[in-house]
Design an enzyme around this catalytic site. Structure first.
Site, PDB file in Angstrom:
ATOM      1  N   ARG A   1     -14.206  -4.235  -4.888  1.00  0.00           N
ATOM      2  CA  ARG A   1     -14.248  -4.128  -6.356  1.00  0.00           C
ATOM      3  C   ARG A   1     -14.393  -5.474  -7.057  1.00  0.00           C
ATOM      4  NH1 ARG A   1     -10.119   1.064  -7.101  1.00  0.00           N
ATOM      5  NH2 ARG A   1     -11.819   2.597  -6.911  1.00  0.00           N
ATOM      6  N   ASP A   8      -5.626   0.071  -9.337  1.00  0.00           N
ATOM      7  CA  ASP A   8      -6.890   0.786  -9.572  1.00  0.00           C
ATOM      8  C   ASP A   8      -7.507   0.437 -10.924  1.00  0.00           C
ATOM      9  OD1 ASP A   8      -6.789   2.056  -7.136  1.00  0.00           O
ATOM     10  OD2 ASP A   8      -5.728   3.812  -7.910  1.00  0.00           O
ATOM     11  N   SER A  54       0.825  -1.209   0.000  1.00  0.00           N
ATOM     12  CA  SER A  54       0.000   0.000   0.000  1.00  0.00           C
ATOM     13  C   SER A  54       0.857   1.256   0.000  1.00  0.00           C
ATOM     14  CB  SER A  54      -0.917   0.014   1.230  1.00  0.00           C
ATOM     15  OG  SER A  54      -1.505   1.287   1.366  1.00  0.00           O
ATOM     16  N   ARG A  85     -14.705   4.282  -9.972  1.00  0.00           N
ATOM     17  CA  ARG A  85     -14.150   3.402 -11.010  1.00  0.00           C
ATOM     18  C   ARG A  85     -15.127   2.292 -11.413  1.00  0.00           C
ATOM     19  NH1 ARG A  85      -9.298   5.845 -11.137  1.00  0.00           N
ATOM     20  NH2 ARG A  85      -8.219   6.162  -9.161  1.00  0.00           N
TER      21      ARG A  85
HETATM   22  C1  S3P Z   1      -2.958   5.614  -3.863  1.00  0.00           C
HETATM   23  C2  S3P Z   1      -2.626   4.335  -3.540  1.00  0.00           C
HETATM   24  C3  S3P Z   1      -3.470   3.168  -3.835  1.00  0.00           C
HETATM   25  C4  S3P Z   1      -4.573   3.480  -4.843  1.00  0.00           C
HETATM   26  C5  S3P Z   1      -5.221   4.803  -4.571  1.00  0.00           C
HETATM   27  C6  S3P Z   1      -4.193   5.926  -4.614  1.00  0.00           C
HETATM   28  C7  S3P Z   1      -2.038   6.708  -3.509  1.00  0.00           C
HETATM   29  O1  S3P Z   1      -4.064   2.701  -2.657  1.00  0.00           O
HETATM   30  O2  S3P Z   1      -5.539   2.451  -4.834  1.00  0.00           O
HETATM   31  O3  S3P Z   1      -6.221   5.074  -5.549  1.00  0.00           O
HETATM   32  O4  S3P Z   1      -2.171   7.825  -4.045  1.00  0.00           O
HETATM   33  O5  S3P Z   1      -1.149   6.471  -2.690  1.00  0.00           O
HETATM   34  P1  S3P Z   1      -3.253   1.710  -1.666  1.00  0.00           P
HETATM   35  O6  S3P Z   1      -2.016   2.372  -1.315  1.00  0.00           O
HETATM   36  O7  S3P Z   1      -4.132   1.490  -0.469  1.00  0.00           O
HETATM   37  O8  S3P Z   1      -3.079   0.455  -2.474  1.00  0.00           O
END
Ligand code: S3P
Length: 448
Positions: A358, A327, A174, A403
């Site tokens: 999702r 995403d 993440s 999305r």
């Molecule tokens: C993001 C990280 C992702 C992504 C989100 C944007 C970011 O989430 O799904 O739309 O800007 O750091 P995760 O870090 O929880 O995977």
């Protein structure tokens, strides 16, 4: 219900060739970070091409609540008068991050090592999402969190008055967790270290370095090791936000599945930690051409041309690629439905804790449109119906997830019968110009 109002039902119908240029909005991840890092720098950061979607506007409001001056100069030009690392003021009211997991998690990190208290909330989707993944590492700095059962919002964070630096291996792939820890590390003395087994989007590392922080990234047997030296003075920047590859994915995938299409998407960010979808599409047989490859503001950028691709084939998406296209699985599943053969997506448990579950949202809607989908906790398989083979003719739920709404509308452009979504309102969180942009390319969308 939509994030900020009454539901907006929308219907998409089979469309003629999609042609022309798709100027998609600025990158959401970089937009959030521009505002937050701008607020933590000393002096004025100028931002061009900021995404003016609701998620980012909520972050702009939050930065004002923490004491930064944020000004909208019109046309995507913004400025932030930062208060410096450790300079956040205590907000007078609850911080509402709307639909945005990125907004709330990054801001929690940014305030967690200052001696202030803030309470966070969001919409019905955000208030269901897990926050312990962020508050657990923030507790190691000395911050305290009190929220609802299961670590859900609304939640109050009491920032550490005497923060200590942290060494933390992220248990889930993440970028939000990594970034929250790095932003908290800014106001802790000494080195904060984050170790991630799988590389996730690296905008925070790149931008922290751009703002003058000392950040080192090394590959080790444990994964990527990011070391940030705390308490720097961040220097204000001039930032040109590249266009969002995750938004570009929608017109690009629409062009691949609508007969006769030829669409150019200029200036899209192609950071390798974000570009996994395009590799996957090429492996499926998509006609994609990257033109004019260049570097802008520390990020790789290109113009992407997508043409109708009648012979798309299902593939097994390598699980190691998941983070770089996390995403994009909803729209990939739509392309998979229009391909022949099976598309197998594994190692994607994180999809279950996004703005909606999702896997469940797409599987349910795709089945209603006549597409076979199998699923397990961290995998799903879509059996394609081939070009022109998806029945459509269903009303599907978007579950407050932009999305999901956009993916099913794109499916409607290629399905035999129209596809409706119960609420297209959430599209405004990331892609406020989706409807006019797609319509101008030749797509048929109605508010129903
Ligand atoms: C993001 C990280 C992702 C992504 C989100 C944007 C970011 O989430 O799904 O739309 O800007 O750091 P995760 O870090 O929880 O995977």
């Amino acid at each position: 219900m939509s994030a900020h109002g009454t539901p907006i039902p929308m219907t998409a119908a089979r469309s003629g060739p999609l042609t022309g240029t798709a100027d998609v909005p600025g990158d959401k991840s970089i937009s959030h970070r521009s505002l937050i890092l701008g607020a933590m720098a000393v002096g004025e950061t100028r931002i061009t091409g900021l995404l003016e979607g609701q998620d980012v506007l909520d972050t702009a409001k939050a930065m004002q609540a923490f004491g930064a001056e944020v000004t909208d100069h019109g046309g995507g030009e913004w400025s932030v008068q930062g208060v410096g690392v450790g300079g956040f003021a205590e907000p007078e009211n609850v911080i509402d991050c709307g639909n945005s997991g990125t907004g709330v998690r990054l801001i929690m990190g940014a305030m967690a090592t200052s001696p202030i208290t803030a309470t966070f909330t969001g919409d019905a989707s955000l208030n269901k999402r897990p926050m312990a993944r962020v508050t657990d590492p923030l507790a190691l700095f000395g911050a305290r969190a009190v929220g609802r059962t299961g670590g859900r919002l609304p939640m109050t964070i009491v920032g550490a008055s005497d923060p200590v630096p942290v060494r933390y291996a992220t248990p889930v792939p993440s970028a939000q967790v990594k970034s929250a820890v790095l932003l908290a590390g800014l106001n802790a003395p000494g080195d904060t270290v984050v170790i991630e087994r799988e590389a996730t989007r690296d905008h925070s590392e790149r931008m922290l370095a751009g703002f003058g922080a000392q950040v080192q990234v090394e590959d080790s047997t444990q994964g990527r090791v990011i070391t940030l030296t705390g308490q720097p003075e961040l220097k204000p920047q001039t930032i040109v936000v590249p266009r969002d590859p995750s938004s570009a994915a929608f017109p690009v995938c629409a062009a691949l599945i609508v007969e006769g299409s030829d669409v150019l998407v200029p200036n899209i960010g192609l950071n390798p930690t974000r570009a996994g979808l395009f590799t996957t599409l090429q492996e499926m047989g998509a006609d994609l051409v990257f033109e004019n490859m260049r570097e802008e503001g520390g990020e790789p950028v290109a113009d992407l041309r997508a043409r109708f691709s009648p012979d798309l084939k299902g593939i097994e998406v390598p699980p190691g690629r998941a983070a770089s296209m996390i995403d994009e699985y909803p729209i990939l599943s739509v392309v998979a439905a229009c391909a022949t053969g099976q598309t197998v997506m594994r190692g994607v448990k994180e999809l279950r804790v996004k703005e909606s579950d999702r896997i469940d949202a797409m599987a349910t809607g795709l089945r209603a449109c006549g597409v076979e989908v199998e699923e397990g906790e961290d995998w799903w398989i879509v059996t394609g119906r081939g070009h022109g083979g998806v029945s459509g003719g269903a009303l599907v739920q978007s579950h407050l997830d932009h999305r999901i709404a956009m993916s099913f509308l794109i499916l409607g452009f290629a399905a035999k019968a129209p596809v409706s979504v119960d609420d297209g309102g959430p599209i405004a969180t990331s892609f406020p110009i989706f409807e006019p942009l797609m319509t101008q390319l030749g797509a048929r969308i109605d508010r129903t």
